[in-house]
Enzyme design. Structure first.
Site, PDB file in Angstrom:
ATOM      1  N   MET A  48     -25.201  37.349   4.907  1.00  0.00           N
ATOM      2  CA  MET A  48     -25.394  35.940   4.742  1.00  0.00           C
ATOM      3  C   MET A  48     -24.262  35.252   4.002  1.00  0.00           C
ATOM      4  SD  MET A  48     -28.162  35.826   1.657  1.00  0.00           S
ATOM      5  CE  MET A  48     -29.016  37.177   2.374  1.00  0.00           C
ATOM      6  N   PRO A  49     -23.127  35.868   3.870  1.00  0.00           N
ATOM      7  CA  PRO A  49     -22.060  35.163   3.160  1.00  0.00           C
ATOM      8  C   PRO A  49     -21.577  33.939   3.931  1.00  0.00           C
ATOM      9  CG  PRO A  49     -21.419  37.425   3.664  1.00  0.00           C
ATOM     10  CD  PRO A  49     -22.730  37.188   4.309  1.00  0.00           C
ATOM     11  N   LEU A  50     -21.139  32.962   3.182  1.00  0.00           N
ATOM     12  CA  LEU A  50     -20.437  31.815   3.745  1.00  0.00           C
ATOM     13  C   LEU A  50     -19.001  31.935   3.270  1.00  0.00           C
ATOM     14  CD1 LEU A  50     -20.234  29.119   5.213  1.00  0.00           C
ATOM     15  CD2 LEU A  50     -20.993  28.009   3.086  1.00  0.00           C
ATOM     16  N   THR A  65     -19.587  32.473  -0.725  1.00  0.00           N
ATOM     17  CA  THR A  65     -20.903  32.219  -1.271  1.00  0.00           C
ATOM     18  C   THR A  65     -21.803  33.336  -0.752  1.00  0.00           C
ATOM     19  OG1 THR A  65     -20.494  29.838  -1.234  1.00  0.00           O
ATOM     20  CG2 THR A  65     -22.780  30.554  -1.475  1.00  0.00           C
TER      21      THR A  65
END
Length: 126
Positions: free
Chosen positions: A1-3, A72
């Site tokens: 789920m990293p941005l 993130t």
């Protein structure tokens, strides 16, 4: 789920942004156990006046080829994993697209899992 957010000066070779995204993504897959296909990346290119940094902070010799990588991620990894991630990103980006060590700047922003919505107004991890 990293941005993944990547910022750099405008005017770089067209192949460079994609190579940087790929190098960061590979590092996340290897060190943070990010699932295949979990790729969300934004590349920001700035004019010289909008990309401001201290070229020598912490004793580095940064050039106009510096790249700022901000990730993130959910707050679920320890210091050891973070160090492995930083090292793997560095290794990947030195190899392709050939960035200098002093031009790779990485910042992690951690957030709780319930702070993510991947669509439809749903907090998928809440």
């Amino acid at each position: 789920m990293p941005l993944i957010r990547i910022s750099m000066r405008r005017g770089r070779p067209a192949s460079e942004p994609a190579a940087i995204v790929e190098g960061v993504y590979k590092a996340l897959r290897e060190t943070f156990e990010v699932p295949e296909g979990d790729l969300f990346a934004l590349v920001h290119q700035h004019d010289a006046g909008d990309f401001i940094y201290n070229a020598n902070y912490f004793g580095f010799d940064r050039s106009d080829a510096m790249v700022v990588i901000q990730l993130t991620v959910s707050a679920s990894r320890g210091v050891t994993q973070k160090k492995e991630l930083f090292a793997k990103i560095h290794e990947n980006l030195r190899r392709d697209p050939g960035l200098r060590s002093d031009d790779i700047f990485i910042n992690l922003v951690e957030t709780a899992r319930e702070n993510w919505s991947f669509g439809a107004g749903i907090a998928q991890y809440a």
